[in-house]
Design an enzyme around this catalytic site. Sequence first.
Site, PDB file in Angstrom:
ATOM      1  N   LYS A   1      26.939   0.610  19.019  1.00  0.00           N
ATOM      2  CA  LYS A   1      26.857   0.643  17.543  1.00  0.00           C
ATOM      3  C   LYS A   1      27.879   2.181  17.636  1.00  0.00           C
ATOM      4  O   LYS A   1      28.622   3.097  18.299  1.00  0.00           O
ATOM      5  CB  LYS A   1      25.919   1.598  17.389  1.00  0.00           C
ATOM      6  N   ASP A   2      28.623   2.210  15.815  1.00  0.00           N
ATOM      7  CA  ASP A   2      28.907   2.745  15.530  1.00  0.00           C
ATOM      8  C   ASP A   2      28.624   4.895  15.402  1.00  0.00           C
ATOM      9  O   ASP A   2      26.800   4.942  15.748  1.00  0.00           O
ATOM     10  CB  ASP A   2      29.385   3.246  14.087  1.00  0.00           C
ATOM     11  N   LYS A   3      29.447   5.177  15.417  1.00  0.00           N
ATOM     12  CA  LYS A   3      29.028   7.356  16.046  1.00  0.00           C
ATOM     13  C   LYS A   3      28.654   7.257  14.439  1.00  0.00           C
ATOM     14  O   LYS A   3      27.628   7.898  14.405  1.00  0.00           O
ATOM     15  CB  LYS A   3      29.461   8.441  16.316  1.00  0.00           C
TER      16      LYS A   3
ATOM     17  N   GLN B   1      36.612   1.512  16.331  1.00  0.00           N
ATOM     18  CA  GLN B   1      35.663   2.352  17.049  1.00  0.00           C
ATOM     19  C   GLN B   1      35.598   1.554  18.476  1.00  0.00           C
ATOM     20  O   GLN B   1      35.803   2.012  19.619  1.00  0.00           O
ATOM     21  CB  GLN B   1      34.791   1.879  17.385  1.00  0.00           C
TER      22      GLN B   1
ATOM     23  N   LYS C   1      19.505   6.130  16.376  1.00  0.00           N
ATOM     24  CA  LYS C   1      20.453   6.860  16.431  1.00  0.00           C
ATOM     25  C   LYS C   1      20.900   7.179  14.893  1.00  0.00           C
ATOM     26  O   LYS C   1      21.555   6.619  14.391  1.00  0.00           O
ATOM     27  CB  LYS C   1      21.624   6.501  18.055  1.00  0.00           C
TER      28      LYS C   1
END
Length: 650
Positions: free
Chosen positions: A285-287, A380, A256
């Site tokens: 997970k990170d954006k 996060q 993504k």
Amino acid sequence: MERHSLSCFISDHEGFHGTIKNSPQDFVVVEIDINGQLVNSSNVQEEHTKSPSQPSQAPKSDDKLKQSKPDDTDILNQDCFDLNIILGPAVNKELEHFTNKVRVRAGEQEKVALSLGTYPDKHLRAVVHRAVRYNFPFLQTVTNQSEIQVREDPDFKELASLVSEGEAEEFFRFIDAKVPGSVFTFLPDDSKEHRTSVHHFVSRRFGKLVETKSFTDQQKTSITVRLRERSKQPKKRTTADCQEEVILYTAFTLRKENLETLEAISYMAAVLGVLPSDFTYAGIKDKRAITYQAMVVKKISPERLLDKVSEFERRGMQISRVRPVSEPLKLGRLQGNHFDLVIRDLKPHGKHGLTGLQQLVKEAVENVKNRGFVNYYGPQRFGSGSCVQADQVGLALLKEKMEASVKLFFTPEDGEDLQNKAKRHFLLTGNAKESLALMPAYKARERLMLRALHRYGNGQEGCIRGWLSLPHSMRVFYLHSYCSRVWNEAAKYRLQELGFKPVQGDLVWAGSEKGLKDTTEELNTPQVHAVTSEEEKDEVFSLDQVILPMPGNSVKYPENLLGQWYQDRLVQDGLGPCRFRVTPLKLNVPGCHRPLLAKPQNITYSLRTAEEQQGQSDETCTPSLSLTFDLNASCYATVCLGEIMKSNLS
């Protein structure tokens, strides 16, 4: 930037300025599975472009489903069983009128029914059945040849006379999900006679599917219902049925870009016609990154998943390594993450010119490689919002202030985008229906919450139903966020007040060194040891063996000044007697022990000067630093970079 500055560093190098996440390509994260393998390492390119060898079953019915969706935004509506999409606006409106009629005629003997139309495709019929039952648990859906009809469910009506309507709805959703081994717990009930009536109803109506028992906790008795494991007795089935029964779970790797994990799950769930909770994953997970992570989806075959590749790609997602598996993926079941990062616009903190930058970078990287960094939870963990962060919502939930928690949940940010307008409208008017109409389709949690508030109201009970409408992983995220905030503050206090060597009363991991490495987040209490005065004097332990508790109901606290700090900190937040359970929301926080320090593994770096980058772009070139390293599960790259650069990064 975090609300509280995390200013404690382990090393004393100077560091340097720089910017991270200038683009998603500058921050690439690849999950490392439990076997130590990168989840994108096997035939990624081949599987990214792979198409199913056979067309999906009943393409005509799939086409019918697509045609009923007004536009691409609605297709990806986060309410995964949005009947407006599945049935079409006209039929959905007719169904809503019918449900209102059922409510009004409650208690009357005359049976009324509504036809939703004909659905020749078996898969599409299953989607319609499940969606209607999820949205309206008090309705019964029946198939007559290919026609689907709905009517009032007499079983629901009977249960709703014994428990609250909200509980009855949640129970029927639990039954419809048909997850073997799953458990539903009714609210505590002091009346034995009343509990007997509930037992009898469940046993009479669902006895072949479930088993019930009563249990007592804190002098309150509740009924639990457990869905039986699947029967192994042979039954007459078609070949297709047998294949469908075997493929319960499908695993895949998700790539993504610039998407939150839960946002990506909601998109996929909407496209596939399942719930977000049907997806399991090892970690969030990170954006603002390109990320690769393992996932498992329930009740979807590999062929059907691959059939939706093009729709996923339109939303910045790609899937690979698609394969059938036998079980879901458990949260935390990963070894760690591999990072490929670029820090741009480098310049020294002090008076050193750019000529000394090479030495500054070398010293910083070597220090962190050898000494590690304070293992703070990264930004996060607390959500990306700058006004009200997730830990504040979690605190309100722990105090069971449901209405306050919902208001915090809908606190808007600065800006005039649609989601903030919807949040402001809800806080100003309390009108969940109008706010839902304003809320963008991609805001999963907000839309689920607003739909429940519209149905149940904005009071205490309505807010509880609102939280229960979110998947368990979403609900518990807020509680973990609060506990993580306390852990961060405890780590800072520990280093400032007690120094950089283990002291009496500190907690250390008493198991093997491998156990400490492999269980970064969850260390069992029996293997946690308090440092004695003799051990402090003889320097038996090092700082990288010290662990700190994340608050919960099953953790051991330090036996020194830090232990008292934890007590005072929780009292300060009004959690003195807190048992870290939120019974109305079915949430429990046992807590865990987390290493005070973490170290990157396999770290490499490359400094590129402005001169080396000239001619590669039209932009003004400045020095940049490329870094690659591995971190254990639940360790944050932004925190590691903060130690290297001597900065607090968000």
